[in-house]
Scaffold this motif. Sequence first.
Motif, short mmCIF file in Angstrom:
data_model
loop_
_atom_site.label_atom_id
_atom_site.label_comp_id
_atom_site.label_asym_id
_atom_site.label_seq_id
_atom_site.Cartn_x
_atom_site.Cartn_y
_atom_site.Cartn_z
N TRP A 121 1.05 -1.05 -0.03
CA TRP A 121 0.01 -0.04 -0.11
C TRP A 121 0.87 1.41 0.02
N HIS A 122 1.91 1.21 0.78
CA HIS A 122 2.85 2.33 0.72
C HIS A 122 3.52 2.60 -0.37
N THR A 123 4.17 1.47 -1.04
CA THR A 123 4.65 1.75 -2.52
C THR A 123 3.80 2.08 -3.35
N ARG A 124 2.56 1.74 -3.30
CA ARG A 124 1.58 2.14 -4.30
C ARG A 124 1.15 3.79 -4.20
N GLY A 125 1.17 3.86 -2.93
CA GLY A 125 0.89 5.60 -2.62
C GLY A 125 2.02 6.36 -3.20
N ARG A 126 3.30 5.93 -2.85
CA ARG A 126 4.49 6.66 -3.47
C ARG A 126 4.56 6.89 -4.91
N SER A 127 4.15 5.71 -5.32
CA SER A 127 4.11 5.72 -7.02
C SER A 127 3.17 6.67 -7.65
N ALA A 128 1.79 6.56 -6.86
CA ALA A 128 0.77 7.42 -7.31
C ALA A 128 1.18 8.90 -7.10
N ARG A 129 1.88 9.12 -5.95
CA ARG A 129 2.18 10.79 -5.76
C ARG A 129 3.18 11.12 -6.95
N ARG A 130 4.18 10.10 -7.11
CA ARG A 130 5.08 10.51 -8.39
C ARG A 130 4.75 10.67 -9.57
N ARG A 131 3.78 9.80 -9.89
CA ARG A 131 3.06 10.03 -11.12
C ARG A 131 2.05 11.52 -11.39
N ARG A 132 1.47 11.55 -10.19
CA ARG A 132 0.77 12.93 -10.28
C ARG A 132 1.61 14.17 -10.41
N GLN A 133 3.02 14.27 -9.91
CA GLN A 133 3.94 14.99 -10.12
C GLN A 133 4.58 15.19 -11.48
N GLU A 134 4.86 14.05 -11.84
CA GLU A 134 5.57 13.95 -12.95
C GLU A 134 4.42 13.78 -14.15
N THR A 135 3.64 14.53 -14.70
CA THR A 135 2.73 14.50 -15.34
C THR A 135 2.91 15.32 -16.76
N SER A 136 1.92 15.03 -17.59
CA SER A 136 2.28 15.70 -19.01
C SER A 136 2.11 17.21 -18.86
N MET A 137 2.38 17.97 -19.93
CA MET A 137 2.67 19.28 -20.10
C MET A 137 1.14 19.78 -20.34
N ALA A 138 0.31 19.00 -21.00
CA ALA A 138 -1.22 19.16 -21.18
C ALA A 138 -1.74 19.30 -19.94
N GLU A 139 -1.63 18.47 -18.90
CA GLU A 139 -2.06 18.54 -17.35
C GLU A 139 -1.68 19.67 -16.80
N MET A 140 -0.34 20.11 -16.94
CA MET A 140 0.21 21.36 -16.30
C MET A 140 -0.37 22.68 -16.99
N LEU A 141 -0.82 22.82 -18.19
CA LEU A 141 -1.34 23.73 -18.73
C LEU A 141 -3.02 23.96 -18.08
N ARG A 142 -3.60 22.58 -18.05
CA ARG A 142 -4.73 22.78 -17.40
C ARG A 142 -4.84 22.98 -15.65
N ARG A 143 -3.70 22.99 -15.10
CA ARG A 143 -3.56 23.53 -13.63
C ARG A 143 -3.28 25.03 -13.75
N THR A 144 -2.77 25.75 -14.85
CA THR A 144 -2.49 27.11 -14.87
C THR A 144 -3.68 27.98 -14.89
N PRO A 145 -3.90 28.71 -14.05
CA PRO A 145 -4.98 29.77 -13.82
C PRO A 145 -5.39 30.46 -15.17
N ASP A 146 -6.78 30.38 -15.62
CA ASP A 146 -6.98 30.96 -16.95
C ASP A 146 -7.03 32.32 -16.74
N GLU A 147 -7.52 33.01 -15.63
CA GLU A 147 -7.72 34.30 -15.63
C GLU A 147 -6.47 35.18 -15.38
N LEU A 148 -5.35 34.69 -15.04
CA LEU A 148 -4.26 35.36 -15.02
C LEU A 148 -3.34 35.54 -16.23
N GLU A 149 -2.55 36.67 -16.35
CA GLU A 149 -1.67 36.65 -17.59
C GLU A 149 -0.43 36.13 -17.26
N THR A 150 0.09 35.48 -18.27
CA THR A 150 1.29 34.88 -18.15
C THR A 150 2.22 35.28 -19.30
#
Length: 347
Positions: A121-150
């Motif tokens: 269970w602990h191994t799967r939890g660490r793997s899931a957290r690592r996958r959430r952090q090392e995600t695709s650029m498309a997912e990172m763009l979705r996390r970027t606030p739309d209402e703010l200029e960049t």
Amino acid sequence: GGRESFASCAQRRSAERGSLAWRGAPAKLQRVWPRWARRSTTTPTSSWARVPHPSAHSQTSTATLRAASARTEMRRVCACFSRAARPPVTRACSRSPQAASGRAGGASPSASSTPRWRRRWHTRGRSARRRRQETSMAEMLRRTPDELETPAYAVVAADRPGGWEVREYSEFSVASTRRDRAVAASGVPIQQPSLPAAGGFQALAGYVLGGRNAEEEKMAMTTPVLSSAATGQMSFVLPSKYWGEGAEPPAPLPESGVQLGRNGGGALEQSSALACLWFGGFAGGDEVARRKEQLLEAVRGDGEWDAACGDDEDAQAASILLMQYNDPFTPPWQRRNEVALPVRRLA
């Protein structure tokens, strides 16, 4: 008209449902039943066993038949809760030196202090957290606030080995101050004054959002927040109307400690091309250091791009910027962070 006894009810229901009974009742449920109703549950039999129907034994005493029927009904009830009540099995890890030595000495395989299911269970939890952090650029763009200029950029080399890309940035202006400055009592109120770099954030928020500038102009918040470990500076990107040539943003107050800068506050002085590696989660000191080293190794091993500052490893490490796109209260699985290094294309 009288109330039916428990044994009579069990006998009647046993006759209606058949004579299959479960003999493997869990110990946790066996303890709460009367002794007479669980006398034969310890007998080693198969999971399901045939129990003689009372009507098939005319010579057997009534008390014996009632006890057998009650046990049959109890086992049927316990079968519904067998999996939930059964305690987890503890086994020793075959790769553990301690477990191996224990088995060699005749110890039980269940002597390991950590059950296998818990380690998994602990191994799967660490793997899931690592996958959430090392995600695709498309997912990172979705996390970027739309209402703010960049700042505007164009991707010139995408999906490089190791999860990074090269961007060509356009000109943008920033307001900068020291990260480690103290929180001022006369500054704008902030929700978490104990957070790291809270003093620098307070000064920049006062200039941009609080109207504490020469023209008392309140500007819109932008993203990302830039941080440099080498210079100790934190920078807010100014609104896009102050990015062009000749645009003059409001002057900071003399006592504010805020400075204005072009070329991204020095981020684009060496090169307008930045190698960016993205990651999620909180940008703590250890995580940022690991990501910086990961980016440096990726750029050094790339045959098309190289650091703009040359081969000096100290200069390369000092040139890396941290870019954070979310406010401090965004949960870690929704955060976008990046480390950026000025690069140049090899001839």
